[in-house]
Design a protein around this motif. Structure first.
Motif, short mmCIF file in Angstrom:
data_model
loop_
_atom_site.label_atom_id
_atom_site.label_comp_id
_atom_site.label_asym_id
_atom_site.label_seq_id
_atom_site.Cartn_x
_atom_site.Cartn_y
_atom_site.Cartn_z
N CYS A 93 33.21 38.30 38.39
CA CYS A 93 34.59 38.47 38.84
C CYS A 93 34.70 38.29 40.36
O CYS A 93 35.61 37.61 40.84
N GLU A 99 40.43 39.93 40.14
CA GLU A 99 40.55 41.36 40.42
C GLU A 99 39.94 42.17 39.28
O GLU A 99 40.18 41.89 38.11
N HIS A 100 39.15 43.19 39.68
CA HIS A 100 38.52 44.05 38.68
C HIS A 100 38.35 45.46 39.24
O HIS A 100 38.60 45.71 40.41
N ASP A 101 37.93 46.36 38.38
CA ASP A 101 37.84 47.78 38.74
C ASP A 101 36.53 48.16 39.42
O ASP A 101 36.24 49.33 39.58
N THR A 107 41.49 43.94 36.16
CA THR A 107 42.63 44.84 36.35
C THR A 107 43.95 44.08 36.43
O THR A 107 44.99 44.64 36.16
N GLY A 108 43.91 42.84 36.82
CA GLY A 108 45.13 42.03 36.89
C GLY A 108 45.16 41.05 35.73
O GLY A 108 44.55 41.28 34.68
N GLU A 109 45.85 39.98 35.95
CA GLU A 109 45.91 38.93 34.94
C GLU A 109 44.71 38.00 35.08
O GLU A 109 44.23 37.76 36.19
#
Length: 166
Positions: A93, A99-101, A107-109
């Motif tokens: 990612c 975007e990720h956690d 976390t997004g599209e």
């Protein structure tokens, strides 16, 4: 590829690693998977549970290679990748600008397109840092997250010899 097709081409050691991880870290998922797969074959789970572990694993893999096990197979692999391979997912990612956690969960599209140059660099980096078999499986399952896959990733999976399942 569909999940059952991936399981048909996958190195069995990857499936064994996945099943070992569930047995060691989340035995309930392992038991539920065995029960669900047994039920789909009209068997009682105890029939499978009584087998020696290598026989259980062989039976599970054989069952995951059937079209009827597509949903459970995809779910199992995703759960293992998300829980047991977070560093790999986060690295991918990060390399792709998704975007990720912090653990690789988007976390997004998801992007509509993947940049081929970024993808090449990401694959090179992942192949150096992680088990190439797991990288390949991850990319195959990641490609399932977009209807029809991403063109750049599909091409990379088909053309890069390092990303062959078997």
């Amino acid at each position: 590829m569909k999940s059952y097709e991936i399981y048909s081409a996958i190195d069995p050691s990857v499936v064994h690693a996945m099943l070992d991880w569930f047995r060691d870290n989340d035995r309930n998922v392992y038991k539920t998977a065995v029960a669900t797969l047994a039920q789909s074959r009209k068997l009682r789970p105890v029939f499978i549970q009584k087998k020696a572990l290598p026989e259980q694993y062989a039976w599970i893999l054989k069952t995951l290679q059937t079209k009827s096990a597509e949903a459970i197979g995809e779910h199992l692999m995703q759960a293992w990748l998300m829980a047991g391979n977070q560093e790999l997912l986060a690295a991918f990612c990060d390399a792709m600008g998704i975007e990720h956690d912090g653990k690789g969960s988007v976390t997004g599209e998801l992007p509509e397109e993947l940049d081929a140059a970024k993808l090449d660099a990401a694959v090179d980096s992942l192949m150096e840092r992680f088990d190439p078999k797991i990288v390949t499986v991850y990319l195959q399952f990641f490609n399932l997250q977009n209807s029809g896959g991403w063109g750049a990733l599909s091409s990379k999976l088909e053309s890069d010899e390092r990303l062959k399942l078997a």
